[in-house]
Design an enzyme around this catalytic site. Structure first.
Site, PDB file in Angstrom:
ATOM      1  N   HIS A 126      29.794 102.531  15.476  1.00 13.60           N
ATOM      2  CA  HIS A 126      29.273 101.306  16.108  1.00 13.60           C
ATOM      3  C   HIS A 126      27.839 101.116  15.622  1.00 13.60           C
ATOM      4  O   HIS A 126      27.026 102.024  15.777  1.00 13.60           O
ATOM      5  CB  HIS A 126      29.325 101.460  17.623  1.00 13.60           C
ATOM      6  CG  HIS A 126      28.636 100.367  18.380  1.00 13.60           C
ATOM      7  ND1 HIS A 126      28.751  99.029  18.040  1.00 13.60           N
ATOM      8  CD2 HIS A 126      27.813 100.404  19.464  1.00 13.60           C
ATOM      9  CE1 HIS A 126      28.031  98.303  18.895  1.00 13.60           C
ATOM     10  NE2 HIS A 126      27.447  99.110  19.754  1.00 13.60           N
ATOM     11  N   HIS A 149      25.286  91.380  19.048  1.00 15.55           N
ATOM     12  CA  HIS A 149      25.265  92.795  19.425  1.00 15.55           C
ATOM     13  C   HIS A 149      25.416  93.713  18.203  1.00 15.55           C
ATOM     14  O   HIS A 149      24.529  94.506  17.926  1.00 15.55           O
ATOM     15  CB  HIS A 149      26.385  93.035  20.468  1.00 15.55           C
ATOM     16  CG  HIS A 149      26.511  94.431  20.964  1.00 15.55           C
ATOM     17  ND1 HIS A 149      27.113  94.750  22.158  1.00 15.55           N
ATOM     18  CD2 HIS A 149      26.139  95.626  20.428  1.00 15.55           C
ATOM     19  CE1 HIS A 149      27.086  96.048  22.352  1.00 15.55           C
ATOM     20  NE2 HIS A 149      26.502  96.602  21.306  1.00 15.55           N
ATOM     21  N   HIS A 194      24.269  98.503  15.287  1.00 13.19           N
ATOM     22  CA  HIS A 194      23.511  97.325  15.734  1.00 13.19           C
ATOM     23  C   HIS A 194      22.791  96.726  14.524  1.00 13.19           C
ATOM     24  O   HIS A 194      21.695  96.187  14.662  1.00 13.19           O
ATOM     25  CB  HIS A 194      22.490  97.724  16.810  1.00 13.19           C
ATOM     26  CG  HIS A 194      23.067  97.957  18.165  1.00 13.19           C
ATOM     27  ND1 HIS A 194      22.307  97.996  19.305  1.00 13.19           N
ATOM     28  CD2 HIS A 194      24.350  98.155  18.575  1.00 13.19           C
ATOM     29  CE1 HIS A 194      23.082  98.224  20.366  1.00 13.19           C
ATOM     30  NE2 HIS A 194      24.317  98.330  19.939  1.00 13.19           N
ATOM     31  N   GLU A 197      33.358  91.687  -5.297  1.00 10.92           N
ATOM     32  CA  GLU A 197      33.910  92.990  -5.695  1.00 10.92           C
ATOM     33  C   GLU A 197      33.994  93.997  -4.539  1.00 10.92           C
ATOM     34  O   GLU A 197      34.965  94.745  -4.412  1.00 10.92           O
ATOM     35  CB  GLU A 197      33.048  93.565  -6.836  1.00 10.92           C
ATOM     36  CG  GLU A 197      33.507  94.900  -7.392  1.00 10.92           C
ATOM     37  CD  GLU A 197      34.822  94.847  -8.171  1.00 10.92           C
ATOM     38  OE1 GLU A 197      35.331  93.734  -8.434  1.00 10.92           O
ATOM     39  OE2 GLU A 197      35.345  95.936  -8.502  1.00 10.92           O
ATOM     40  N   CYS A 210      30.058 103.557  24.853  1.00 11.76           N
ATOM     41  CA  CYS A 210      31.019 103.059  23.854  1.00 11.76           C
ATOM     42  C   CYS A 210      32.334 103.836  23.910  1.00 11.76           C
ATOM     43  O   CYS A 210      33.278 103.506  23.171  1.00 11.76           O
ATOM     44  CB  CYS A 210      30.434 103.187  22.444  1.00 11.76           C
ATOM     45  SG  CYS A 210      28.781 102.509  22.291  1.00 11.76           S
TER      46      CYS A 210
HETATM   47  C1  MRU Z   1      20.069  99.822  23.209  1.00 13.33           C
HETATM   48  S1  MRU Z   1      21.224  99.914  24.518  1.00 13.33           S
HETATM   49  C2  MRU Z   1      22.769  99.749  23.680  1.00 13.33           C
HETATM   50  C3  MRU Z   1      23.964 100.085  24.517  1.00 13.33           C
HETATM   51  O1  MRU Z   1      24.085  99.152  25.534  1.00 13.33           O
HETATM   52  C4  MRU Z   1      25.218 100.092  23.682  1.00 13.33           C
HETATM   53  O2  MRU Z   1      25.468  98.807  23.131  1.00 13.33           O
HETATM   54  C5  MRU Z   1      25.174 101.053  22.539  1.00 13.33           C
HETATM   55  O3  MRU Z   1      25.359 100.699  21.420  1.00 13.33           O
HETATM   56  C6  MRU Z   1      24.929 102.498  22.767  1.00 13.33           C
HETATM   57  O4  MRU Z   1      25.344 102.952  24.028  1.00 13.33           O
HETATM   58  P1  MRU Z   1      25.212 104.486  24.395  1.00 13.33           P
HETATM   59  O5  MRU Z   1      25.760 104.582  25.776  1.00 13.33           O
HETATM   60  O6  MRU Z   1      23.748 104.850  24.313  1.00 13.33           O
HETATM   61  O7  MRU Z   1      25.998 105.272  23.355  1.00 13.33           O
HETATM   62 ZN    ZN Z   2      25.990  98.655  21.113  1.00 16.85          ZN
END
Ligand code: MRU
Ligand code: ZN
Length: 258
Positions: free
Chosen positions: A123, A210, A125, A153, A105
């Site tokens: 970031h 993602h 998920h 709100e 990232c």
């Molecule tokens: C579960 S793999 C996820 C990665 O591809 C990426 O999207 C992520 O969020 C984290 O990447 P990373 O390189 O481990 O910091």
């Molecule tokens: Zn990711």
């Protein structure tokens, strides 16, 4: 230990990640990620966080259990040294931990730091972020590129925008752009940067199927905006289940004068 590469001191600049202060970025990234793991934001090595303090950027390693990181696992990069580097694709680290690669990232975090002067970028998920992108996708092409919500709100938890003071109001519409996922994380960078140009005031970009990138001028703002957003994503998913619209036409009410 790996031998130092260009730009690295012989001692690997270990002092950059050693501090008794819990708010030092090298301590804060692991402690924040441990909290985020409990929220389901960074499980299974996905997601992460990065902090910028002036010229220095602190980054996590790639593919590690983000909730178990230690300060000694943290990478440190100088934005000035990076800008002066002949190759923009090659990263110049002041400190690199042995036996790791830097987070995939990294170029996305750097985009938030250099283009928005952010102090922190998160970031996640989160299921809620992913579900919102799927609900938008189900609305069909043309209606799937933005998440919009108003008259809730928690929208007041967001800043008005880049270099603007104050926060959004209850009746303002929060707009979060959505970009398509790519097979390799780094290939998201140009689309994230495009979204920053098209939506100069946004503090977040959703990535379809993602997750989401959220930033703020400091750790406090990035974290609270990320929390507010996750709250709104969850609410939006539940609203959709109940057939309730995300955008409503509520007139601002003015208090009666006595
Ligand atoms: C579960 S793999 C996820 C990665 O591809 C990426 O999207 C992520 O969020 C984290 O990447 P990373 O390189 O481990 O910091
Ligand atoms: Zn990711």
């Amino acid at each position: 230990m790996t031998p130092p590469t260009d730009g690295q001191a012989a001692d690997n600049n270990d002092h950059l990640v050693r501090s008794d202060n819990p708010d030092h970025p090298a301590n804060l990234i692991p402690s924040l990620c441990a909290k985020f793991w409990k929220l389901g934001w960074v499980t299974g090595t996905g997601g992460g966080a990065s902090i910028r303090e002036d010229d220095l950027v602190y980054l996590a390693p790639s593919g590690v259990q983000k909730e178990l990181m230690k300060p000694s696992d943290i990478y440190v990069l100088s934005l000035t040294a990076q800008a002066q580097s002949l190759s923009q694709r090659q990263r110049v680290y002041l400190r690199r931990p042995a036996a790791h690669k830097p987070s995939q990232c990294t170029p996305l975090f750097l985009a938030a730091f250099t283009r928005r002067r952010a102090g922190c970028c998160i970031h996640t998920h989160s299921h809620w972020a992913v579900l919102v992108t799927l609900l938008l996708e189900a609305q069909g092409p043309g209606n799937d590129r933005e998440f919009r919500i108003n008259n809730i709100e928690q929208i007041k938890g967001f800043g008005r925008g880049f270099e603007k003071s104050g926060n959004l109001g209850y009746h303002d519409t929060l707009v979060i752009p959505v970009i398509e996922n790519t097979a390799h994380e780094e290939d998201l960078t140009e689309f994230l940067e495009e979204a920053m140009v098209k939506y100069p005031d946004t503090y977040a970009v959703l990535v379809r199927r993602h997750g989401v990138y959220v930033w703020g001028e400091n750790v406090h703002k990035a974290k609270t905006q990320c929390e507010s957003l996750d709250y709104l994503f969850q609410l939006a998913v539940e609203m959709k289940r109940l057939n309730l619209p995300w955008i409503t036409d509520i007139e601002p009410t003015t208090p009666k004068k006595s």
